[in-house]
Design an enzyme around this catalytic site. Sequence first.
Site, PDB file in Angstrom:
ATOM      1  N   GLY A 182     -23.972   5.516  -1.504  1.00 44.25           N
ATOM      2  CA  GLY A 182     -25.015   6.190  -2.275  1.00 44.25           C
ATOM      3  C   GLY A 182     -24.579   7.523  -2.857  1.00 44.25           C
ATOM      4  O   GLY A 182     -25.371   8.220  -3.499  1.00 44.25           O
ATOM      5  N   LYS A 183     -23.303   7.894  -2.663  1.00 53.37           N
ATOM      6  CA  LYS A 183     -22.891   9.235  -3.147  1.00 53.37           C
ATOM      7  C   LYS A 183     -22.525   9.242  -4.626  1.00 53.37           C
ATOM      8  O   LYS A 183     -22.334  10.307  -5.198  1.00 53.37           O
ATOM      9  CB  LYS A 183     -21.733   9.763  -2.300  1.00 53.37           C
ATOM     10  CG  LYS A 183     -20.427   9.024  -2.483  1.00 53.37           C
ATOM     11  CD  LYS A 183     -19.353   9.605  -1.559  1.00 53.37           C
ATOM     12  CE  LYS A 183     -18.074   8.791  -1.658  1.00 53.37           C
ATOM     13  NZ  LYS A 183     -17.029   9.261  -0.773  1.00 53.37           N
ATOM     14  N   PRO A 232     -16.007  -3.479   1.959  1.00 54.07           N
ATOM     15  CA  PRO A 232     -17.360  -3.770   2.461  1.00 54.07           C
ATOM     16  C   PRO A 232     -18.392  -2.723   2.055  1.00 54.07           C
ATOM     17  O   PRO A 232     -19.591  -3.006   2.079  1.00 54.07           O
ATOM     18  CB  PRO A 232     -17.166  -3.788   3.987  1.00 54.07           C
ATOM     19  CG  PRO A 232     -15.997  -2.890   4.230  1.00 54.07           C
ATOM     20  CD  PRO A 232     -15.082  -3.104   3.053  1.00 54.07           C
ATOM     21  N   LEU A 266     -21.664   1.873  -2.022  1.00 53.38           N
ATOM     22  CA  LEU A 266     -22.830   1.608  -1.180  1.00 53.38           C
ATOM     23  C   LEU A 266     -23.185   2.796  -0.275  1.00 53.38           C
ATOM     24  O   LEU A 266     -24.208   2.784   0.388  1.00 53.38           O
ATOM     25  CB  LEU A 266     -22.611   0.328  -0.359  1.00 53.38           C
ATOM     26  CG  LEU A 266     -22.713  -0.966  -1.183  1.00 53.38           C
ATOM     27  CD1 LEU A 266     -22.161  -2.164  -0.400  1.00 53.38           C
ATOM     28  CD2 LEU A 266     -24.161  -1.238  -1.605  1.00 53.38           C
ATOM     29  N   TYR A 273       0.843  -1.211   0.000  1.00 53.67           N
ATOM     30  CA  TYR A 273       0.000   0.000   0.000  1.00 53.67           C
ATOM     31  C   TYR A 273       0.877   1.259   0.000  1.00 53.67           C
ATOM     32  O   TYR A 273       1.647   1.502   0.935  1.00 53.67           O
ATOM     33  CB  TYR A 273      -0.947   0.029   1.207  1.00 53.67           C
ATOM     34  CG  TYR A 273      -2.014  -1.065   1.202  1.00 53.67           C
ATOM     35  CD1 TYR A 273      -2.294  -1.811   0.055  1.00 53.67           C
ATOM     36  CD2 TYR A 273      -2.743  -1.353   2.349  1.00 53.67           C
ATOM     37  CE1 TYR A 273      -3.268  -2.814   0.058  1.00 53.67           C
ATOM     38  CE2 TYR A 273      -3.719  -2.352   2.353  1.00 53.67           C
ATOM     39  CZ  TYR A 273      -3.961  -3.085   1.203  1.00 53.67           C
ATOM     40  OH  TYR A 273      -4.922  -4.069   1.213  1.00 53.67           O
TER      41      TYR A 273
HETATM   42  N1  LIG Z   1      -6.569  -8.128   0.570  1.00 58.29           N
HETATM   43  C1  LIG Z   1      -6.863  -7.465  -0.515  1.00 58.29           C
HETATM   44  O1  LIG Z   1      -6.575  -7.867  -1.642  1.00 58.29           O
HETATM   45  C2  LIG Z   1      -7.605  -6.158  -0.358  1.00 58.29           C
HETATM   46  C3  LIG Z   1      -8.215  -5.545  -1.479  1.00 58.29           C
HETATM   47  C4  LIG Z   1      -8.917  -4.350  -1.268  1.00 58.29           C
HETATM   48  C5  LIG Z   1      -8.966  -3.783   0.008  1.00 58.29           C
HETATM   49  N2  LIG Z   1      -8.334  -4.372   1.066  1.00 58.29           N
HETATM   50  C6  LIG Z   1      -8.392  -3.813   2.438  1.00 58.29           C
HETATM   51  O2  LIG Z   1      -9.748  -3.514   2.751  1.00 58.29           O
HETATM   52  C7  LIG Z   1      -9.886  -2.127   3.080  1.00 58.29           C
HETATM   53  C8  LIG Z   1     -11.244  -1.640   2.640  1.00 58.29           C
HETATM   54  O3  LIG Z   1     -11.510  -1.899   1.274  1.00 58.29           O
HETATM   55  P1  LIG Z   1     -11.562  -0.744   0.165  1.00 58.29           P
HETATM   56  O4  LIG Z   1     -10.783   0.394   0.642  1.00 58.29           O
HETATM   57  O5  LIG Z   1     -11.244  -1.393  -1.125  1.00 58.29           O
HETATM   58  O6  LIG Z   1     -13.112  -0.377   0.033  1.00 58.29           O
HETATM   59  P2  LIG Z   1     -14.233   0.195   1.010  1.00 58.29           P
HETATM   60  O7  LIG Z   1     -13.827   0.129   2.402  1.00 58.29           O
HETATM   61  O8  LIG Z   1     -15.486  -0.483   0.584  1.00 58.29           O
HETATM   62  O9  LIG Z   1     -14.335   1.716   0.514  1.00 58.29           O
HETATM   63  C9  LIG Z   1     -13.455   2.698   0.966  1.00 58.29           C
HETATM   64  C10 LIG Z   1     -13.697   3.998   0.217  1.00 58.29           C
HETATM   65  O10 LIG Z   1     -15.071   4.368   0.275  1.00 58.29           O
HETATM   66  C11 LIG Z   1     -15.198   5.778   0.501  1.00 58.29           C
HETATM   67  N3  LIG Z   1     -15.766   5.935   1.846  1.00 58.29           N
HETATM   68  C12 LIG Z   1     -15.295   5.419   3.018  1.00 58.29           C
HETATM   69  N4  LIG Z   1     -16.097   5.721   4.044  1.00 58.29           N
HETATM   70  C13 LIG Z   1     -17.102   6.446   3.523  1.00 58.29           C
HETATM   71  C14 LIG Z   1     -18.247   7.055   4.085  1.00 58.29           C
HETATM   72  N5  LIG Z   1     -18.513   6.952   5.388  1.00 58.29           N
HETATM   73  N6  LIG Z   1     -19.083   7.730   3.258  1.00 58.29           N
HETATM   74  C15 LIG Z   1     -18.829   7.824   1.938  1.00 58.29           C
HETATM   75  N7  LIG Z   1     -17.758   7.275   1.345  1.00 58.29           N
HETATM   76  C16 LIG Z   1     -16.904   6.581   2.125  1.00 58.29           C
HETATM   77  C17 LIG Z   1     -13.800   6.363   0.407  1.00 58.29           C
HETATM   78  O11 LIG Z   1     -13.478   6.682  -0.945  1.00 58.29           O
HETATM   79  P3  LIG Z   1     -14.021   7.983  -1.707  1.00 58.29           P
HETATM   80  O12 LIG Z   1     -14.260   9.035  -0.673  1.00 58.29           O
HETATM   81  O13 LIG Z   1     -12.975   8.295  -2.694  1.00 58.29           O
HETATM   82  O14 LIG Z   1     -15.284   7.499  -2.368  1.00 58.29           O
HETATM   83  C18 LIG Z   1     -12.943   5.182   0.817  1.00 58.29           C
HETATM   84  O15 LIG Z   1     -11.660   5.281   0.278  1.00 58.29           O
HETATM   85  C19 LIG Z   1      -8.682  -1.458   2.396  1.00 58.29           C
HETATM   86  O16 LIG Z   1      -8.348  -0.227   2.968  1.00 58.29           O
HETATM   87  C20 LIG Z   1      -7.605  -2.521   2.596  1.00 58.29           C
HETATM   88  O17 LIG Z   1      -7.088  -2.430   3.910  1.00 58.29           O
HETATM   89  C21 LIG Z   1      -7.676  -5.559   0.882  1.00 58.29           C
END
Ligand SMILES: NC(=O)c1ccc[n+]([C@@H]2O[C@H](COP(=O)([O-])OP(=O)(O)OC[C@H]3O[C@@H](n4cnc5c(N)ncnc54)[C@H](OP(=O)(O)O)[C@@H]3O)[C@@H](O)[C@H]2O)c1
Length: 310
Positions: free
Chosen positions: A215-216, A207, A213, A61
């Site tokens: 909705g923005k 998640p 999800l 990362y």
């Molecule tokens: N093992 C793996 O291969 C793998 C792959 C992916 C992720 N991960 C891990 O899982 C974690 C979470 O997954 P992810 O980051 O892919 O997706 P996520 O948690 O589903 O989405 C995170 C993104 O959603 C937006 N967000 C977060 N909170 C919000 C809120 N309260 N209201 C509105 N928008 C919000 C932000 O982006 P914007 O503001 O730009 O929309 C944020 O960067 C990662 O940080 C990482 O640690 C692991």
Amino acid sequence: MAEISSETRFLHAIEMGLGAWQWGDRIVWQYGHDYSDKEVQQAFLAALSEGIRFIDTAEIYGNGRSERLLGQFLKEIEQPVLIATKFLPFPWRFGKNAFPRALKGSLGRLGVESVDLYQIHWPTPLMSIDTMMDGLAECIRSGMTRTVGVSNFGQTKMLAAYSGLARHSIPLASNQVHFSLLNRRVEKNGTLARCKELGIRLIAYSPIEMGLLSGKYSVSSPPPGSRARSYAGMLPRLGPLLKLMTEIGQDHGGKSNTQVALNWVICKGALPIPGAKNAAQAQENAGGLGWRLTDDEVANLDQASEAMTG
Ligand SMILES: NC(=O)c1ccc[n+]([C@@H]2O[C@H](COP(=O)([O-])OP(=O)(O)OC[C@H]3O[C@@H](n4cnc5c(N)ncnc54)[C@H](OP(=O)(O)O)[C@@H]3O)[C@@H](O)[C@H]2O)c1
């Protein structure tokens, strides 16, 4: 259901974590453009003050920046934090000794002597599962990690990892996989059920489906960067599911769509690790805790997600 081993029990007690992919990543997350070090530190502190203690990072990362930032932030706080990081199976990394070597690098960036969970980021055809598990076992023996897990392992590979570690009398602590209302593959193919059966914690990444999800985002206001392309087909079909999430959230005193999405993951028996770019997001995400969807609501959400994902 297998008895959960004493070493990995702590993971089963954690309801939600904080993902740190966003910390330093410019390829997917526009780090340095709409947020930077200050904002992610505030996200970290906001999560802590909401009781979130489990942080998921990886050596890849931000090319090590996520681990380094977490290390800096840890120096400024008193509370204990549980750290999970990941080994990247670069093609030039061979043999079991690659694992303790890489973990040593992570510990240096994090500024700690050990982590709580060391995961293999994804499987590689260049090493057998047994060799990878021998490498993880070395990491435990050296005292550099408390537990070990895998990530992006399908059921067959996960079971091989479980058996490979059993040769060392080490439990497989976790499998970190994509799981959300918009991606239920691990639920449908039996991986989630298998995890529960074997006492393996399923850690749910993305998640809130990378922000969708909440909705923005919509067809007229798509997410920035690579997400616009990867979610172009999904955005026009999101409406009914988001509407139901909003209605259900209102019945729980005004929970947001994001909070409903996270609570749904928890109700399914998985550990969500939403990523946050700033304090407001981290704080809102923590509000996915402390309440529970009813069984009927979960069933209705399942149905609405099924209608759009098939
Ligand atoms: N093992 C793996 O291969 C793998 C792959 C992916 C992720 N991960 C891990 O899982 C974690 C979470 O997954 P992810 O980051 O892919 O997706 P996520 O948690 O589903 O989405 C995170 C993104 O959603 C937006 N967000 C977060 N909170 C919000 C809120 N309260 N209201 C509105 N928008 C919000 C932000 O982006 P914007 O503001 O730009 O929309 C944020 O960067 C990662 O940080 C990482 O640690 C692991």
